[in-house]
Write an enzyme that holds these catalytic residues in place. Structure first.
Site, PDB file in Angstrom:
ATOM      1  N   HIS A 277       0.819  -1.214   0.000  1.00  0.00           N
ATOM      2  CA  HIS A 277       0.000   0.000   0.000  1.00  0.00           C
ATOM      3  C   HIS A 277       0.849   1.259   0.000  1.00  0.00           C
ATOM      4  O   HIS A 277       0.474   2.269  -0.588  1.00  0.00           O
ATOM      5  CB  HIS A 277      -0.908   0.025   1.228  1.00  0.00           C
ATOM      6  CG  HIS A 277      -1.572   1.356   1.424  1.00  0.00           C
ATOM      7  ND1 HIS A 277      -2.596   1.798   0.603  1.00  0.00           N
ATOM      8  CD2 HIS A 277      -1.338   2.362   2.293  1.00  0.00           C
ATOM      9  CE1 HIS A 277      -2.963   3.009   0.983  1.00  0.00           C
ATOM     10  NE2 HIS A 277      -2.222   3.374   1.997  1.00  0.00           N
ATOM     11  N   CYS A 278       2.018   1.219   0.638  1.00  0.00           N
ATOM     12  CA  CYS A 278       2.733   2.465   0.938  1.00  0.00           C
ATOM     13  C   CYS A 278       3.597   2.999  -0.192  1.00  0.00           C
ATOM     14  O   CYS A 278       3.335   4.067  -0.737  1.00  0.00           O
ATOM     15  CB  CYS A 278       3.580   2.278   2.196  1.00  0.00           C
ATOM     16  SG  CYS A 278       2.610   2.032   3.697  1.00  0.00           S
ATOM     17  N   VAL A 279       4.661   2.285  -0.532  1.00  0.00           N
ATOM     18  CA  VAL A 279       5.693   2.853  -1.401  1.00  0.00           C
ATOM     19  C   VAL A 279       5.182   3.179  -2.804  1.00  0.00           C
ATOM     20  O   VAL A 279       5.527   4.229  -3.357  1.00  0.00           O
ATOM     21  CB  VAL A 279       6.928   1.928  -1.453  1.00  0.00           C
ATOM     22  CG1 VAL A 279       8.010   2.535  -2.334  1.00  0.00           C
ATOM     23  CG2 VAL A 279       7.473   1.708  -0.041  1.00  0.00           C
ATOM     24  N   ILE A 281       2.166   4.070  -3.658  1.00  0.00           N
ATOM     25  CA  ILE A 281       1.016   4.970  -3.616  1.00  0.00           C
ATOM     26  C   ILE A 281       1.320   6.299  -2.935  1.00  0.00           C
ATOM     27  O   ILE A 281       0.980   7.375  -3.433  1.00  0.00           O
ATOM     28  CB  ILE A 281      -0.168   4.277  -2.913  1.00  0.00           C
ATOM     29  CG1 ILE A 281      -0.686   3.131  -3.801  1.00  0.00           C
ATOM     30  CG2 ILE A 281      -1.287   5.268  -2.583  1.00  0.00           C
ATOM     31  CD1 ILE A 281      -1.794   2.339  -3.173  1.00  0.00           C
ATOM     32  N   ASP A 282       1.968   6.234  -1.778  1.00  0.00           N
ATOM     33  CA  ASP A 282       2.125   7.427  -0.946  1.00  0.00           C
ATOM     34  C   ASP A 282       2.793   8.615  -1.634  1.00  0.00           C
ATOM     35  O   ASP A 282       2.393   9.758  -1.397  1.00  0.00           O
ATOM     36  CB  ASP A 282       2.886   7.077   0.334  1.00  0.00           C
ATOM     37  CG  ASP A 282       2.094   6.126   1.225  1.00  0.00           C
ATOM     38  OD1 ASP A 282       0.921   5.869   0.897  1.00  0.00           O
ATOM     39  OD2 ASP A 282       2.647   5.640   2.225  1.00  0.00           O
TER      40      ASP A 282
END
Length: 447
Positions: A277-279, A281-282
């Site tokens: 989810h993080c790298v 998308i963020d």
């Protein structure tokens, strides 16, 4: 309790004595480990989720998240410190409410805060004096003040006076057994001095180290900076992989030698693309927000462009290897993808490049299947509906010989790499697992 105490003092006292009732909204990869850690610290916890099946499973002591064992969960349920519920009216009895809901992107790569807004609206229906609301979902700087706060203040209650507001970014690392919620330093911030003090007091009761910052926007920026740092550095080694590969130089050997330098270097490793989810998308949360200030984010966007292109690079290398080594076109080939999850030793497929690899192979006209010891079936996703329901194939000698090529996309430990090395006709290794294990073969191509 002394009626002369202020709303702030009463809440601080309840937090300090662990009498505060905690509510955690969203019992996924972030919320469930956090809820169990809070319960383990001695607070009574109510976990809120809209999925009745999840609620029932949790109340029966059955975990669906690898970071939380069923044994650990069942212990907290039996103690009475944790229970799950789908009744959001119970938010009214919570002293501290923590928001752990998804913050995905739209198909146009813009922030989708619908889950955050909906959750804030639900909290507002049950908001009362003396509650502390903390957002943990990753988002752009200003979300806590500009999105959460106005929704809550529509009730007529005011932040800093009637209720308190804070932000503390999640720092989960699925599959990393060296750290857990309690041992990962927690960045925290509050809307005003009293909110900041309450947020610090609460998290100090749960984790070993609390790192206060001056504003909620700063805390929001911390999380984005951490993930942008990873995105940019992974993009760098992915680009180096392509450039050095064209020169006949092995990027993995280069990195192993470079990381012996005791200063000024930190190893990052290439792969078939970014997942989780993080790298992936963020960084887009910051690039979107930067447009408001008419500022470019070329470096961040270039990194995303490079990482997004990696699945196509892998498929191009696969097609070349099939042609040059096997005399066969990808359009007439059966390919086995090893690892559907985005990261080794976890079942998480969010944004996994393996899903894109399957689609690209079949766009070429080939047929792709997968094997993953942690993922039995491709679930329903918004972006990959055409391949939902496909099941992991058994990794047998006969199966390996029946595929024209094997692509190692995720290097799970629970894979028989020796069998793959011995029986696969062609191996495209995106993780250097065969080099790392000393299983060098003529059939192995690094990509």
């Amino acid at each position: 309790m002394d009626a002369s105490l202020s709303t702030y003092d009463r809440l601080l006292n309840r937090i300090s004595t662990r009498a505060a009732q905690i509510g955690v909204i969203g019992l996924g990869y972030v919320g469930l480990p956090l809820a169990v850690a809070i319960a383990r610290a001695g607070f009574p916890v109510s976990g809120f989720d809209i999925e009745a099946q999840k609620v029932e499973s949790l109340n029966n002591g059955q975990s669906y998240i690898e970071a939380v064992t069923s044994t650990a969960l069942a212990g907290q349920v039996a103690s009475g410190r944790f229970r799950a519920t789908a009744d959001f009216a119970e938010l009214g009895v919570c002293d501290v409410i923590i928001i752990c809901v998804p913050t995905p992107l739209t198909k146009h790569r813009e922030p989708d805060l619908s889950f955050v807004r909906d959750t804030a609206g639900t909290i507002a229906k049950h908001l009362r004096l003396g509650q502390l609301i903390v957002l943990e979902s990753t988002t752009y700087p200003g979300t806590t003040d500009d999105v959460i706060k106005p929704i809550l203040e529509e009730t007529g209650l005011q932040s800093k006076i009637d209720f308190f507001l804070g932000f503390s970014p999640e720092r989960e690392d699925p599959g990393n057994r060296s750290f857990e919620v309690a041992t990962i330093p927690k960045v925290v911030a509050g809307d005003g001095i009293e909110a900041a003090t309450l947020v610090q007091a609460f998290y100090r009761g749960v984790v070993e180290t609390v790192v206060p910052v001056s504003t909620t926007a700063t805390a929001e920026a911390v999380k984005l900076t951490e993930n942008i740092f990873r995105s940019v550095n992974i993009a760098l080694v992915n680009e180096l992989k392509v450039v050095l590969g064209a020169m006949g130089i092995d990027i993995w050997e280069v990195i192993e030698a470079a990381k012996t330098k005791p200063f000024g270097y930190m190893p990052f490793y290439p792969g078939p693309g970014l997942g989780g989810h993080c790298v992936p998308i963020d960084p887009f949360y910051l690039t979107w927000k930067a447009r408001e200030y008419e500022l470019p984010t070329r470096f961040i966007e270039l990194a995303a462009e490079i990482n997004t292109a990696m699945p196509r690079h892998v498929v191009d290398e696969l097609a070349k290897a099939l042609d040059r080594r096997c005399g066969k076109a990808l359009s007439r080939s059966r390919i086995l993808i090893i690892g559907l999850a985005y990261k080794k030793n976890v079942p998480d497929i969010r944004e996994s490049p393996s899903l894109r690899l399957i689609e690209l192979i079949e766009e070429w006209g080939g047929k792709a299947e997968f094997h993953d010891p942690h993922v039995t079936e491709i679930p329903t996703t918004r972006e990959h509906m055409a391949i939902k329901g496909r099941r992991s194939v058994e990794l047998t000698e006969a199966a390996l010989k029946d595929f024209d090529a094997v692509v190692v996309a995720t290097d799970h430990d629970a894979i028989d790499y020796q069998a793959i090395a011995d029986h696969a006709l062609l191996i495209v290794d995106t993780r250097n697992v065969f080099g790392r294990l000393g299983l060098a073969r003529e059939t192995v191509v690094k990509a």
